[in-house]
Design a protein around this motif. Structure first.
Motif, PDB file in Angstrom:
ATOM      1  N   ALA A   1     -12.870 -57.917  16.723  1.00  0.00           N
ATOM      2  CA  ALA A   1     -12.433 -56.665  17.342  1.00  0.00           C
ATOM      3  C   ALA A   1     -13.411 -56.224  18.431  1.00  0.00           C
ATOM      4  CB  ALA A   1     -12.292 -55.576  16.280  1.00  0.00           C
ATOM      5  N   LEU A   2     -14.703 -56.366  18.166  1.00  0.00           N
ATOM      6  CA  LEU A   2     -15.708 -56.007  19.167  1.00  0.00           C
ATOM      7  C   LEU A   2     -15.566 -56.871  20.413  1.00  0.00           C
ATOM      8  CD1 LEU A   2     -18.240 -54.456  20.074  1.00  0.00           C
ATOM      9  CD2 LEU A   2     -19.593 -56.203  18.907  1.00  0.00           C
ATOM     10  N   LEU A   3     -15.339 -58.161  20.223  1.00  0.00           N
ATOM     11  CA  LEU A   3     -15.213 -59.055  21.374  1.00  0.00           C
ATOM     12  C   LEU A   3     -13.912 -58.815  22.135  1.00  0.00           C
ATOM     13  CD1 LEU A   3     -16.829 -62.242  19.874  1.00  0.00           C
ATOM     14  CD2 LEU A   3     -17.815 -60.623  21.507  1.00  0.00           C
ATOM     15  N   ARG A   4     -12.845 -58.428  21.429  1.00  0.00           N
ATOM     16  CA  ARG A   4     -11.605 -58.045  22.126  1.00  0.00           C
ATOM     17  C   ARG A   4     -11.867 -56.811  22.987  1.00  0.00           C
ATOM     18  NH1 ARG A   4      -9.226 -59.580  17.350  1.00  0.00           N
ATOM     19  NH2 ARG A   4      -9.105 -57.450  16.549  1.00  0.00           N
ATOM     20  N   ALA A   5     -12.617 -55.855  22.438  1.00  0.00           N
ATOM     21  CA  ALA A   5     -12.963 -54.656  23.206  1.00  0.00           C
ATOM     22  C   ALA A   5     -13.811 -55.029  24.418  1.00  0.00           C
ATOM     23  CB  ALA A   5     -13.688 -53.649  22.321  1.00  0.00           C
ATOM     24  N   ALA A   6     -14.739 -55.979  24.243  1.00  0.00           N
ATOM     25  CA  ALA A   6     -15.560 -56.428  25.374  1.00  0.00           C
ATOM     26  C   ALA A   6     -14.693 -57.087  26.441  1.00  0.00           C
ATOM     27  CB  ALA A   6     -16.638 -57.398  24.884  1.00  0.00           C
ATOM     28  N   GLU A   7     -13.703 -57.890  26.011  1.00  0.00           N
ATOM     29  CA  GLU A   7     -12.777 -58.491  26.976  1.00  0.00           C
ATOM     30  C   GLU A   7     -12.028 -57.415  27.746  1.00  0.00           C
ATOM     31  OE1 GLU A   7     -10.084 -61.247  25.187  1.00  0.00           O
ATOM     32  OE2 GLU A   7     -11.618 -62.774  24.927  1.00  0.00           O
ATOM     33  N   ASP A   8     -11.570 -56.377  27.047  1.00  0.00           N
ATOM     34  CA  ASP A   8     -10.860 -55.277  27.703  1.00  0.00           C
ATOM     35  C   ASP A   8     -11.760 -54.576  28.710  1.00  0.00           C
ATOM     36  OD1 ASP A   8      -8.656 -55.883  26.138  1.00  0.00           O
ATOM     37  OD2 ASP A   8      -8.974 -54.208  24.741  1.00  0.00           O
ATOM     38  N   LEU A   9     -13.016 -54.338  28.319  1.00  0.00           N
ATOM     39  CA  LEU A   9     -13.962 -53.681  29.216  1.00  0.00           C
ATOM     40  C   LEU A   9     -14.242 -54.561  30.435  1.00  0.00           C
ATOM     41  CD1 LEU A   9     -15.816 -51.313  29.845  1.00  0.00           C
ATOM     42  CD2 LEU A   9     -17.550 -52.391  28.398  1.00  0.00           C
ATOM     43  N   LEU A  10     -14.431 -55.848  30.208  1.00  0.00           N
ATOM     44  CA  LEU A  10     -14.664 -56.757  31.337  1.00  0.00           C
ATOM     45  C   LEU A  10     -13.456 -56.794  32.266  1.00  0.00           C
ATOM     46  CD1 LEU A  10     -16.512 -59.643  29.490  1.00  0.00           C
ATOM     47  CD2 LEU A  10     -17.472 -58.154  31.255  1.00  0.00           C
ATOM     48  N   ALA A  11     -12.260 -56.805  31.707  1.00  0.00           N
ATOM     49  CA  ALA A  11     -11.056 -56.803  32.534  1.00  0.00           C
ATOM     50  C   ALA A  11     -10.969 -55.518  33.349  1.00  0.00           C
ATOM     51  CB  ALA A  11      -9.815 -56.968  31.666  1.00  0.00           C
ATOM     52  N   ALA A  12     -11.337 -54.396  32.734  1.00  0.00           N
ATOM     53  CA  ALA A  12     -11.284 -53.109  33.432  1.00  0.00           C
ATOM     54  C   ALA A  12     -12.301 -53.030  34.562  1.00  0.00           C
ATOM     55  CB  ALA A  12     -11.510 -51.971  32.434  1.00  0.00           C
TER      56      ALA A  12
ATOM     57  N   ALA B   1     -13.799 -58.344  35.713  1.00  0.00           N
ATOM     58  CA  ALA B   1     -14.315 -59.656  35.299  1.00  0.00           C
ATOM     59  C   ALA B   1     -13.527 -60.142  34.084  1.00  0.00           C
ATOM     60  CB  ALA B   1     -15.801 -59.571  34.975  1.00  0.00           C
ATOM     61  N   ARG B   2     -12.262 -60.501  34.277  1.00  0.00           N
ATOM     62  CA  ARG B   2     -11.418 -60.937  33.164  1.00  0.00           C
ATOM     63  C   ARG B   2     -11.875 -62.308  32.680  1.00  0.00           C
ATOM     64  NH1 ARG B   2      -6.853 -59.401  31.027  1.00  0.00           N
ATOM     65  NH2 ARG B   2      -6.399 -57.909  32.672  1.00  0.00           N
ATOM     66  N   VAL B   3     -12.312 -62.369  31.416  1.00  0.00           N
ATOM     67  CA  VAL B   3     -12.736 -63.624  30.786  1.00  0.00           C
ATOM     68  C   VAL B   3     -12.319 -63.591  29.321  1.00  0.00           C
ATOM     69  CG1 VAL B   3     -14.731 -64.012  32.290  1.00  0.00           C
ATOM     70  CG2 VAL B   3     -15.015 -62.724  30.181  1.00  0.00           C
ATOM     71  N   SER B   4     -12.337 -64.758  28.713  1.00  0.00           N
ATOM     72  CA  SER B   4     -12.080 -64.869  27.280  1.00  0.00           C
ATOM     73  C   SER B   4     -13.178 -65.732  26.697  1.00  0.00           C
ATOM     74  CB  SER B   4     -10.718 -65.499  27.025  1.00  0.00           C
ATOM     75  OG  SER B   4     -10.491 -65.628  25.640  1.00  0.00           O
ATOM     76  N   LEU B   5     -13.852 -65.243  25.665  1.00  0.00           N
ATOM     77  CA  LEU B   5     -14.983 -65.972  25.095  1.00  0.00           C
ATOM     78  C   LEU B   5     -14.535 -67.193  24.325  1.00  0.00           C
ATOM     79  CD1 LEU B   5     -18.010 -66.158  24.586  1.00  0.00           C
ATOM     80  CD2 LEU B   5     -17.675 -64.715  22.583  1.00  0.00           C
ATOM     81  N   CYS B   6     -13.714 -66.983  23.332  1.00  0.00           N
ATOM     82  CA  CYS B   6     -13.353 -68.079  22.441  1.00  0.00           C
ATOM     83  C   CYS B   6     -12.134 -67.650  21.646  1.00  0.00           C
ATOM     84  CB  CYS B   6     -14.521 -68.374  21.500  1.00  0.00           C
ATOM     85  SG  CYS B   6     -14.149 -69.518  20.183  1.00  0.00           S
ATOM     86  N   THR B   7     -11.063 -68.405  21.748  1.00  0.00           N
ATOM     87  CA  THR B   7      -9.850 -67.986  21.056  1.00  0.00           C
ATOM     88  C   THR B   7     -10.036 -67.980  19.541  1.00  0.00           C
ATOM     89  OG1 THR B   7      -8.998 -70.244  21.142  1.00  0.00           O
ATOM     90  CG2 THR B   7      -8.306 -68.737  22.895  1.00  0.00           C
ATOM     91  N   HIS B   8     -10.885 -68.835  19.005  1.00  0.00           N
ATOM     92  CA  HIS B   8     -11.133 -68.833  17.554  1.00  0.00           C
ATOM     93  C   HIS B   8     -11.828 -67.560  17.108  1.00  0.00           C
ATOM     94  CE1 HIS B   8      -9.942 -72.952  17.022  1.00  0.00           C
ATOM     95  NE2 HIS B   8     -10.807 -73.348  17.928  1.00  0.00           N
TER      96      HIS B   8
END
Length: 118
Positions: free
Chosen positions: A90-101, A104-111
């Motif tokens: 959940a924290l990393l999903r929030a970080a992805e959302d923040l980066l996208a906002a 800097a849209r990125v995805s760390l690891c789908t697993h």
């Protein structure tokens, strides 16, 4: 102008800083990505990451100190796993959302980021 001054809890702030410090290192993020796929021994991580055992152990100590990684003995080895996979995801999903906002849209690891969708 009357500004409300919020009390800052120094101990809580330091705890947050320690957590974000643990997540700020690329090697520690790589370790978390490996552990998101399942349990690993230290020597497995050494092999996967191509780093010295002492380096991997140092990073694991940081992750264990923050409560992100759990360790259990198995014979003469130590088996490692994520201690809190759902909140970490959940924290990393929030970080992805923040980066996208911030552009800097990125995805760390789908697993790691989307374990419930696997």
């Amino acid at each position: 102008m009357n500004h409300l001054v919020a009390d800052v809890d120094a101990a809580a702030t330091a705890t947050y800083a320690d957590l974000f410090d643990a997540l700020s290192d690329p090697t520690r993020l790589a370790i978390l990505q490996h552990l998101a796929t399942g349990e690993h021994r230290v020597r497995d991580l050494v092999e996967h990451l191509g780093l010295a055992q002492s380096t991997v152990s140092k990073h694991l100590a940081c992750l264990r100190d923050c409560g992100l990684v759990a360790a259990r003995p198995e014979g003469r080895s130590t088996v490692l796993s994520l201690a809190a996979a759902p909140p970490l995801a959940a924290l990393l999903r929030a970080a992805e959302d923040l980066l996208a906002a911030t552009g800097a849209r990125v995805s760390l690891c789908t697993h790691l980021v989307r374990p419930e969708e696997g």
